[in-house]
Design a protein around this motif. Structure first.
Motif, PDB file in Angstrom:
ATOM      1  N   ARG A 183     -19.821  56.089  18.132  1.00  0.00           N
ATOM      2  CA  ARG A 183     -18.754  56.952  17.640  1.00  0.00           C
ATOM      3  C   ARG A 183     -18.214  57.898  18.692  1.00  0.00           C
ATOM      4  NH1 ARG A 183     -18.060  58.410  11.706  1.00  0.00           N
ATOM      5  NH2 ARG A 183     -17.065  56.401  11.269  1.00  0.00           N
ATOM      6  N   TYR A 184     -19.147  58.664  19.322  1.00  0.00           N
ATOM      7  CA  TYR A 184     -18.659  59.838  20.023  1.00  0.00           C
ATOM      8  C   TYR A 184     -18.189  59.615  21.460  1.00  0.00           C
ATOM      9  CZ  TYR A 184     -20.229  61.555  15.623  1.00  0.00           C
ATOM     10  OH  TYR A 184     -20.389  61.712  14.296  1.00  0.00           O
ATOM     11  N   GLY A 244     -27.848  61.851   5.176  1.00  0.00           N
ATOM     12  CA  GLY A 244     -27.415  60.462   5.408  1.00  0.00           C
ATOM     13  C   GLY A 244     -26.631  59.927   4.215  1.00  0.00           C
ATOM     14  N   TYR A 287     -25.211  54.230  16.486  1.00  0.00           N
ATOM     15  CA  TYR A 287     -24.198  54.811  15.616  1.00  0.00           C
ATOM     16  C   TYR A 287     -23.570  56.035  16.298  1.00  0.00           C
ATOM     17  CZ  TYR A 287     -22.878  54.846  10.594  1.00  0.00           C
ATOM     18  OH  TYR A 287     -22.254  54.719   9.394  1.00  0.00           O
ATOM     19  N   MET A 288     -24.448  56.936  16.811  1.00  0.00           N
ATOM     20  CA  MET A 288     -23.969  58.155  17.461  1.00  0.00           C
ATOM     21  C   MET A 288     -23.126  57.844  18.673  1.00  0.00           C
ATOM     22  SD  MET A 288     -27.019  60.830  17.949  1.00  0.00           S
ATOM     23  CE  MET A 288     -27.856  61.512  16.558  1.00  0.00           C
ATOM     24  N   TYR A 342     -18.723  66.600   4.343  1.00  0.00           N
ATOM     25  CA  TYR A 342     -18.939  65.489   5.269  1.00  0.00           C
ATOM     26  C   TYR A 342     -19.240  65.948   6.705  1.00  0.00           C
ATOM     27  CZ  TYR A 342     -18.181  61.178   7.842  1.00  0.00           C
ATOM     28  OH  TYR A 342     -18.344  60.107   8.672  1.00  0.00           O
ATOM     29  N   HIS A 367     -28.807  50.471   9.443  1.00  0.00           N
ATOM     30  CA  HIS A 367     -29.254  51.860   9.281  1.00  0.00           C
ATOM     31  C   HIS A 367     -29.414  52.197   7.787  1.00  0.00           C
ATOM     32  CE1 HIS A 367     -29.908  55.698  11.302  1.00  0.00           C
ATOM     33  NE2 HIS A 367     -29.230  56.296  10.348  1.00  0.00           N
ATOM     34  N   THR A 368     -28.465  51.728   6.979  1.00  0.00           N
ATOM     35  CA  THR A 368     -28.531  52.039   5.542  1.00  0.00           C
ATOM     36  C   THR A 368     -29.675  51.256   4.895  1.00  0.00           C
ATOM     37  OG1 THR A 368     -26.147  52.337   5.621  1.00  0.00           O
ATOM     38  CG2 THR A 368     -27.130  52.225   3.441  1.00  0.00           C
ATOM     39  N   ALA A 385     -31.919  64.412  13.330  1.00  0.00           N
ATOM     40  CA  ALA A 385     -32.277  63.173  14.029  1.00  0.00           C
ATOM     41  C   ALA A 385     -32.875  63.484  15.411  1.00  0.00           C
ATOM     42  CB  ALA A 385     -31.053  62.274  14.165  1.00  0.00           C
ATOM     43  N   ALA A 410     -24.219  50.011  10.752  1.00  0.00           N
ATOM     44  CA  ALA A 410     -24.228  50.788   9.508  1.00  0.00           C
ATOM     45  C   ALA A 410     -25.082  50.092   8.450  1.00  0.00           C
ATOM     46  CB  ALA A 410     -22.803  50.979   9.010  1.00  0.00           C
ATOM     47  N   HIS A 464     -27.220  66.004  10.118  1.00  0.00           N
ATOM     48  CA  HIS A 464     -27.937  64.727  10.287  1.00  0.00           C
ATOM     49  C   HIS A 464     -28.272  64.516  11.769  1.00  0.00           C
ATOM     50  CE1 HIS A 464     -29.158  60.865   8.524  1.00  0.00           C
ATOM     51  NE2 HIS A 464     -28.756  60.272   9.640  1.00  0.00           N
ATOM     52  N   VAL A 471     -32.475  61.746   4.650  1.00  0.00           N
ATOM     53  CA  VAL A 471     -32.032  60.967   3.483  1.00  0.00           C
ATOM     54  C   VAL A 471     -30.859  61.695   2.817  1.00  0.00           C
ATOM     55  CG1 VAL A 471     -32.651  60.226   1.140  1.00  0.00           C
ATOM     56  CG2 VAL A 471     -34.253  59.837   3.008  1.00  0.00           C
ATOM     57  N   ILE A 519     -23.239  61.387   4.044  1.00  0.00           N
ATOM     58  CA  ILE A 519     -22.342  60.698   4.995  1.00  0.00           C
ATOM     59  C   ILE A 519     -21.902  59.350   4.396  1.00  0.00           C
ATOM     60  CG2 ILE A 519     -22.197  59.625   7.281  1.00  0.00           C
ATOM     61  CD1 ILE A 519     -24.390  61.652   8.181  1.00  0.00           C
ATOM     62  N   HIS A 520     -22.867  58.694   3.749  1.00  0.00           N
ATOM     63  CA  HIS A 520     -22.612  57.384   3.131  1.00  0.00           C
ATOM     64  C   HIS A 520     -21.573  57.502   2.007  1.00  0.00           C
ATOM     65  CE1 HIS A 520     -23.827  53.289   2.278  1.00  0.00           C
ATOM     66  NE2 HIS A 520     -24.002  53.574   1.009  1.00  0.00           N
ATOM     67  N   MET A 558     -34.525  52.610  12.707  1.00  0.00           N
ATOM     68  CA  MET A 558     -33.689  53.750  12.301  1.00  0.00           C
ATOM     69  C   MET A 558     -33.235  54.546  13.523  1.00  0.00           C
ATOM     70  SD  MET A 558     -33.254  53.485   9.236  1.00  0.00           S
ATOM     71  CE  MET A 558     -32.470  54.958   8.628  1.00  0.00           C
ATOM     72  N   GLY A 589     -29.523  54.471  14.635  1.00  0.00           N
ATOM     73  CA  GLY A 589     -28.923  55.809  14.551  1.00  0.00           C
ATOM     74  C   GLY A 589     -28.301  56.214  15.883  1.00  0.00           C
TER      75      GLY A 589
HETATM   76  C1  HEM Z   1     -33.567  59.491  14.740  1.00  0.00           C
HETATM   77  C2  HEM Z   1     -33.123  58.844  13.742  1.00  0.00           C
HETATM   78  C3  HEM Z   1     -31.693  58.824  13.250  1.00  0.00           C
HETATM   79  C4  HEM Z   1     -30.506  58.904  13.940  1.00  0.00           C
HETATM   80  C5  HEM Z   1     -30.310  59.050  15.444  1.00  0.00           C
HETATM   81  C6  HEM Z   1     -29.436  58.809  12.966  1.00  0.00           C
HETATM   82  C7  HEM Z   1     -28.079  58.864  13.229  1.00  0.00           C
HETATM   83  C8  HEM Z   1     -27.071  58.635  12.328  1.00  0.00           C
HETATM   84  C9  HEM Z   1     -25.647  58.661  12.609  1.00  0.00           C
HETATM   85  C10 HEM Z   1     -25.036  58.978  13.958  1.00  0.00           C
HETATM   86  C11 HEM Z   1     -24.984  58.373  11.477  1.00  0.00           C
HETATM   87  C12 HEM Z   1     -23.468  58.260  11.312  1.00  0.00           C
HETATM   88  C13 HEM Z   1     -22.827  59.566  11.126  1.00  0.00           C
HETATM   89  C14 HEM Z   1     -21.316  59.435  11.113  1.00  0.00           C
HETATM   90  O1  HEM Z   1     -20.770  58.588  10.379  1.00  0.00           O
HETATM   91  O2  HEM Z   1     -20.653  60.167  11.849  1.00  0.00           O
HETATM   92  C15 HEM Z   1     -25.973  58.140  10.443  1.00  0.00           C
HETATM   93  C16 HEM Z   1     -25.694  57.782   9.152  1.00  0.00           C
HETATM   94  C17 HEM Z   1     -26.631  57.615   8.172  1.00  0.00           C
HETATM   95  N1  HEM Z   1     -27.991  57.851   8.295  1.00  0.00           N
HETATM   96 FE1  HEM Z   1     -28.981  58.281  10.005  1.00  0.00          FE
HETATM   97  N2  HEM Z   1     -29.987  58.671  11.727  1.00  0.00           N
HETATM   98  C18 HEM Z   1     -31.363  58.684  11.874  1.00  0.00           C
HETATM   99  C19 HEM Z   1     -32.305  58.599  10.880  1.00  0.00           C
HETATM  100  C20 HEM Z   1     -32.023  58.405   9.559  1.00  0.00           C
HETATM  101  C21 HEM Z   1     -32.996  58.352   8.507  1.00  0.00           C
HETATM  102  C22 HEM Z   1     -34.508  58.519   8.712  1.00  0.00           C
HETATM  103  C23 HEM Z   1     -32.315  58.123   7.348  1.00  0.00           C
HETATM  104  C24 HEM Z   1     -32.797  57.961   5.955  1.00  0.00           C
HETATM  105  C25 HEM Z   1     -34.003  57.693   5.613  1.00  0.00           C
HETATM  106  C26 HEM Z   1     -30.907  58.016   7.684  1.00  0.00           C
HETATM  107  C27 HEM Z   1     -29.911  57.730   6.777  1.00  0.00           C
HETATM  108  C28 HEM Z   1     -28.583  57.581   7.074  1.00  0.00           C
HETATM  109  C29 HEM Z   1     -27.574  57.118   6.143  1.00  0.00           C
HETATM  110  C30 HEM Z   1     -27.810  56.685   4.707  1.00  0.00           C
HETATM  111  C31 HEM Z   1     -26.358  57.147   6.829  1.00  0.00           C
HETATM  112  C32 HEM Z   1     -24.988  56.720   6.299  1.00  0.00           C
HETATM  113  C33 HEM Z   1     -24.799  55.260   6.697  1.00  0.00           C
HETATM  114  C34 HEM Z   1     -23.451  54.687   6.286  1.00  0.00           C
HETATM  115  O3  HEM Z   1     -22.987  54.923   5.183  1.00  0.00           O
HETATM  116  O4  HEM Z   1     -22.878  53.960   7.090  1.00  0.00           O
HETATM  117  N3  HEM Z   1     -30.759  58.201   9.033  1.00  0.00           N
HETATM  118  N4  HEM Z   1     -27.246  58.310  10.997  1.00  0.00           N
END
Ligand code: HEM
Length: 221
Positions: free
Chosen positions: A140-141, A30, A136-137, A42, A162-163, A53, A159, A49, A27, A33-34, A129, A133
């Motif tokens: 991007r990469y 994340g 998302y990964m 950042y 995930h948010t 993850a 996005a 993150h 959280v 990053i948000h 998630m 997630g």
């Molecule tokens: C295994 C689970 C997860 C994976 C693989 C994952 C992966 C990612 C990745 C790759 C990003 C984007 C990073 C970037 O912009 O370079 C991201 C963003 C984010 N993650 Fe996760 N995440 C996971 C779980 C969670 C959890 C459990 C939360 C919160 C409860 C969370 C909250 C967020 C938030 C708030 C963002 C920013 C989203 C945005 O503004 O677009 N993530 N995550």
């Protein structure tokens, strides 16, 4: 009569606390990053993150194995029985010192609302998630522009999903923190998740589980 019953096994407690630390960390990083605040920076937030993850995914794999090998998955089978009584208890009864409508036991440690909510987390929110997630990964990469094989040409939906999931998890955490104080005493639930033992009404099922635990650990409770 009440007895100390071993209700949460060691892996279950390890999984619970590790998961809670990881989710708090996910959280925090994340939302950095948000763009909600700045703490790690950042770049670091993204790296941390990702590491959290991957750790979370490993923990989930072990937890799935544990649930199926112990049969504990059955705890989460939803039921409508007592659900209304449980809702009334949280809305009204709790403020009038009414007794808990669901009696906890080793074979049924969750009340019907917990069963529903935890099942929803396990089969919907957490998988969403993890999947969003990972998308998302890998959006991007490796490919930089898109996951062509999946026909994903924008990050926007991923996005948002995930948010949204992150907000649902935060709402869950707030409710969870309040509800853990509503056991038999204010600390009985948290103590049980730390030590494994909880004072429960002694009946057949709890007594037999207690003796099997005694045999296993050689400990008198
Ligand atoms: C295994 C689970 C997860 C994976 C693989 C994952 C992966 C990612 C990745 C790759 C990003 C984007 C990073 C970037 O912009 O370079 C991201 C963003 C984010 N993650 Fe996760 N995440 C996971 C779980 C969670 C959890 C459990 C939360 C919160 C409860 C969370 C909250 C967020 C938030 C708030 C963002 C920013 C989203 C945005 O503004 O677009 N993530 N995550």
């Amino acid at each position: 009569m009440k007895k100390q019953v071993y209700i949460y096994r060691s892996f279950e407690r390890f999984w619970h606390w590790t998961q809670s630390i990881l989710i708090f960390f996910l959280v925090a990083t994340g939302f950095e990053i948000h763009g909600s605040f700045r703490f790690f920076g950042y770049e670091n937030a993204v790296n941390y993150h990702n590491i959290a993850a991957y750790t979370f995914i490993v923990l989930i794999i072990f937890a799935i194995f544990w649930h199926f090998s112990t049969g504990e998955w059955k705890q989460y089978l939803p039921t409508l029985k007592n659900i209304r009584a449980q809702i009334n208890f949280y809305l009204i009864g709790i403020f009038r010192n009414a007794p808990h409508p669901t009696k906890k036991s080793v074979l049924s440690k969750l009340n019907p609302l917990q069963k529903l909510v935890y099942l929803g987390l396990k089969v919907m929110v957490i998988p969403v998630m993890v999947i969003s997630g990972l998308l998302y990964m890998f959006y991007r990469y490796p490919q930089k522009e898109s996951i062509q094989s999946l026909n994903i040409d924008s990050l926007e939906l991923i996005a948002y999903v995930h948010t949204l999931g992150a907000f649902i998890l935060i709402a869950f955490i707030i409710a969870h923190l309040y509800l853990i104080t509503t056991g038999e005493t204010i600390t009985s639930n948290i103590k049980a998740m730390i030590t494994g033992y909880e004072e429960l009404e002694s009946h057949e099922e709890n007594i037999s589980s207690k003796s099997s635990e005694e045999n296993e650990t050689g400990k008198e409770v």
